[in-house]
Design an enzyme around this catalytic site. Structure first.
Site, PDB file in Angstrom:
ATOM      1  N   GLU A  26      48.449  41.421  52.225  1.00 51.17           N
ATOM      2  CA  GLU A  26      48.464  41.828  53.631  1.00 51.17           C
ATOM      3  C   GLU A  26      49.707  41.364  54.384  1.00 51.17           C
ATOM      4  OE1 GLU A  26      46.547  44.037  53.742  1.00 51.17           O
ATOM      5  OE2 GLU A  26      44.456  43.567  54.178  1.00 51.17           O
ATOM      6  N   HIS A  33      43.217  34.166  48.652  1.00 53.50           N
ATOM      7  CA  HIS A  33      42.536  35.268  47.973  1.00 53.50           C
ATOM      8  C   HIS A  33      41.402  34.701  47.141  1.00 53.50           C
ATOM      9  CE1 HIS A  33      41.929  38.911  45.566  1.00 53.50           C
ATOM     10  NE2 HIS A  33      42.502  39.527  46.584  1.00 53.50           N
TER      11      HIS A  33
HETATM   12  N1  ACO Z   1      44.191  29.866  55.946  1.00 55.24           N
HETATM   13  C1  ACO Z   1      43.602  28.655  56.045  1.00 55.24           C
HETATM   14  N2  ACO Z   1      42.670  28.215  55.201  1.00 55.24           N
HETATM   15  C2  ACO Z   1      42.288  29.041  54.217  1.00 55.24           C
HETATM   16  C3  ACO Z   1      42.845  30.309  54.041  1.00 55.24           C
HETATM   17  C4  ACO Z   1      43.834  30.712  54.951  1.00 55.24           C
HETATM   18  N3  ACO Z   1      44.414  31.919  54.852  1.00 55.24           N
HETATM   19  N4  ACO Z   1      42.291  30.899  52.964  1.00 55.24           N
HETATM   20  C5  ACO Z   1      41.393  30.046  52.479  1.00 55.24           C
HETATM   21  N5  ACO Z   1      41.394  28.919  53.245  1.00 55.24           N
HETATM   22  C6  ACO Z   1      40.589  27.714  53.047  1.00 55.24           C
HETATM   23  C7  ACO Z   1      39.246  27.802  53.769  1.00 55.24           C
HETATM   24  O1  ACO Z   1      39.349  27.390  55.101  1.00 55.24           O
HETATM   25  C8  ACO Z   1      38.405  26.878  52.933  1.00 55.24           C
HETATM   26  O2  ACO Z   1      38.754  25.546  53.280  1.00 55.24           O
HETATM   27  P1  ACO Z   1      37.661  24.362  53.239  1.00 55.24           P
HETATM   28  O3  ACO Z   1      37.200  24.320  51.802  1.00 55.24           O
HETATM   29  O4  ACO Z   1      38.411  23.182  53.693  1.00 55.24           O
HETATM   30  O5  ACO Z   1      36.579  24.817  54.175  1.00 55.24           O
HETATM   31  C9  ACO Z   1      38.931  27.130  51.521  1.00 55.24           C
HETATM   32  O6  ACO Z   1      40.254  27.604  51.669  1.00 55.24           O
HETATM   33  C10 ACO Z   1      38.101  28.152  50.761  1.00 55.24           C
HETATM   34  O7  ACO Z   1      37.817  29.254  51.617  1.00 55.24           O
HETATM   35  P2  ACO Z   1      36.878  30.467  51.151  1.00 55.24           P
HETATM   36  O8  ACO Z   1      36.698  31.401  52.301  1.00 55.24           O
HETATM   37  O9  ACO Z   1      35.675  29.969  50.468  1.00 55.24           O
HETATM   38  O10 ACO Z   1      37.815  31.051  50.018  1.00 55.24           O
HETATM   39  P3  ACO Z   1      37.979  32.491  49.496  1.00 55.24           P
HETATM   40  O11 ACO Z   1      38.719  32.369  48.256  1.00 55.24           O
HETATM   41  O12 ACO Z   1      36.703  33.224  49.459  1.00 55.24           O
HETATM   42  O13 ACO Z   1      38.898  33.158  50.629  1.00 55.24           O
HETATM   43  C11 ACO Z   1      39.902  34.845  51.841  1.00 55.24           C
HETATM   44  C12 ACO Z   1      39.501  34.366  50.458  1.00 55.24           C
HETATM   45  C13 ACO Z   1      38.667  35.224  52.620  1.00 55.24           C
HETATM   46  C14 ACO Z   1      40.798  36.074  51.680  1.00 55.24           C
HETATM   47  C15 ACO Z   1      40.685  33.731  52.574  1.00 55.24           C
HETATM   48  O14 ACO Z   1      41.771  33.282  51.798  1.00 55.24           O
HETATM   49  C16 ACO Z   1      41.134  34.131  53.968  1.00 55.24           C
HETATM   50  O15 ACO Z   1      40.349  34.074  54.912  1.00 55.24           O
HETATM   51  N6  ACO Z   1      42.437  34.545  54.133  1.00 55.24           N
HETATM   52  C17 ACO Z   1      42.944  34.953  55.417  1.00 55.24           C
HETATM   53  C18 ACO Z   1      42.565  36.418  55.698  1.00 55.24           C
HETATM   54  C19 ACO Z   1      43.320  37.380  54.810  1.00 55.24           C
HETATM   55  O16 ACO Z   1      44.517  37.243  54.571  1.00 55.24           O
HETATM   56  N7  ACO Z   1      42.576  38.401  54.322  1.00 55.24           N
HETATM   57  C20 ACO Z   1      43.128  39.416  53.414  1.00 55.24           C
HETATM   58  C21 ACO Z   1      42.768  39.115  52.005  1.00 55.24           C
HETATM   59  S1  ACO Z   1      43.518  40.247  50.866  1.00 55.24           S
HETATM   60  C22 ACO Z   1      42.531  41.617  50.892  1.00 55.24           C
HETATM   61  O17 ACO Z   1      41.352  41.548  51.090  1.00 55.24           O
HETATM   62  C23 ACO Z   1      43.160  42.954  50.743  1.00 55.24           C
END
Ligand code: ACO
Length: 362
Positions: free
Chosen positions: A304, A246
């Site tokens: 989720e 998140h």
């Molecule tokens: N699985 C694997 N790696 C992840 C995940 C995940 N679920 N979430 C974050 N990361 C990693 C990224 O790959 C990245 O790694 P890196 O630095 O080695 O490249 C790092 O964490 C940061 O990622 P960002 O996208 O910059 O982080 P952010 O905090 O913006 O991400 C997000 C938030 C988009 C929700 C992310 O955690 C994600 O993609 N989760 C999976 C999709 C999901 O569950 N979405 C629902 C969110 S809840 C809602 O919106 C109601």
């Protein structure tokens, strides 16, 4: 400048606050556990809309108006349902909502707040070759959504489970879809235009599109047999684990625990209980794998993951999970849109140009 606007405060709001370090969600002064399972969705709609419509009635009259709005949406959109049903279920709902008047009074707002709950079951039934079922204006909102889907009055436990879900996701700070909604509302466009922006942003898998893929992940892991191995391979391929991570929470999303408790209440010895036990094992494996794969970032379970289990248990197909999310979040969108319209300015940030400049002619 940050790519993704982390930590940028883009609005002042009285609506909700997300405490990412404490793992707390506050909605108009109430902690989430005070509301979820205790307040009905209609009461929370009133809580969110309070102060944004001069003619907002008290709880009892609002319940009646919400029932009437469900009926109004059905009557208005019934002639279009068959043609909308040729689209995927999310696009079909969005296209139906686009046909509603683009005003900004309470009647417009309540039509929009009830539209996902009316359109989703109607469109799902038509897609399956069954006739749509008209709303019952006197029924409870969540229970009526299930009745319109399945053709029978749901058990009180199932209706309460869906109602708790709608309350749990009703608002959540300046998330991507709420921000999109506020940007459109800041131009003084109508509420339908604002909600359509929210729907567009909600659809993506990094936001409200995640719970369908959570089910696909659980099914794939069940077929594979080795949760940790499957999850490690996904991350090695650069995939994200759906239902985890998140932007704001560095600890567990408080909504995950609320929804997990609801699934547990529904569970028992049947398929929902078995699925929950399996999902808990997958959750633990994912947290362990993510801790090793991304040691610099605290990636925890988000809303989720258990949304997927709850909506599966409630009988919604996975392709409609984002529709049900919209059925809850739309109340927050409307409140934010009204707050922006009435207290905010045009949202118009700047970009920094990093492209080539035109050749200067001497
Ligand atoms: N699985 C694997 N790696 C992840 C995940 C995940 N679920 N979430 C974050 N990361 C990693 C990224 O790959 C990245 O790694 P890196 O630095 O080695 O490249 C790092 O964490 C940061 O990622 P960002 O996208 O910059 O982080 P952010 O905090 O913006 O991400 C997000 C938030 C988009 C929700 C992310 O955690 C994600 O993609 N989760 C999976 C999709 C999901 O569950 N979405 C629902 C969110 S809840 C809602 O919106 C109601």
């Amino acid at each position: 400048m940050t790519n993704g606007l982390d930590d940028v405060v883009a609005a002042e709001t009285v609506l909700s606050d997300v405490d990412g370090l404490g793992g707390r969600l506050t909605i108009r002064g109430h902690a989430l556990p005070e509301l979820a399972g205790r307040w009905k969705y209609a009461q929370v709609v009133r809580l969110l809309l309070d102060g944004f419509f001069e003619d907002l009635p008290g709880d009892t009259d609002l319940v009646q108006k919400i029932g009437q709005a469900r009926g109004d949406v059905f009557v208005r959109l019934q002639p279009t349902l068959a043609s909308l049903a040729s689209l995927d279920i999310y696009s079909a709902m969005r296209a139906g909502i686009a046909l509603l008047p683009d005003g900004d009074n309470l009647t417009d707002a309540l039509r929009l707040i009830t539209a996902p709950a009316v359109l989703t079951p109607a469109l799902l039934r038509i897609k399956r070759g069954s006739p749509a079922i008209a709303p019952d204006p006197h029924a409870d909102h969540a229970g009526d959504m299930l009745r319109m889907l399945n053709g029978c009055v749901p058990s009180p436990a199932l209706a309460k489970a869906l109602d708790t879900y709608l309350v749990t996701v009703c608002d959540h700070g300046l998330n991507a879809s709420t921000f999109a909604t506020r940007v459109v509302a800041s131009t003084q466009a109508g509420l339908t235009s604002a909600v359509l922006a929210g729907l567009g942003a909600l659809k993506g898998p990094l936001h409200g599109g995640a719970p369908g893929p959570v089910i696909e992940m659980l099914d794939a892991i069940e077929a594979h047999g080795d949760a940790a191995g499957w999850l490690r391979a996904e991350i090695a391929h650069g995939e994200r684990i759906m239902g985890f991570g998140h932007r704001i929470y560095r600890v567990r999303d408080p909504r995950a625990d609320v929804l997990k408790a609801v699934v547990r209440q529904l569970g028992g010895e049947g398929e929902t209980g078995r699925r929950l036990a399996f999902a808990e094992k997958v959750e633990q494996a994912a947290l362990d794998v993510l801790r090793v794969a991304k040691p610099l970032r605290s990636i925890q379970t988000n809303v989720e993951f258990y949304t997927a289990l709850l909506l599966e248990a409630a009988g919604f197909p996975k392709e409609a999970f984002s529709n049900v999310f919209a059925a809850g979040r739309v109340a927050g969108w409307i409140a934010h849109a009204r707050e922006q319209q009435t207290t905010g300015r045009l949202i118009r940030p700047q970009s920094r140009y990093v492209g080539p400049m035109p050749d200067l002619v001497a």
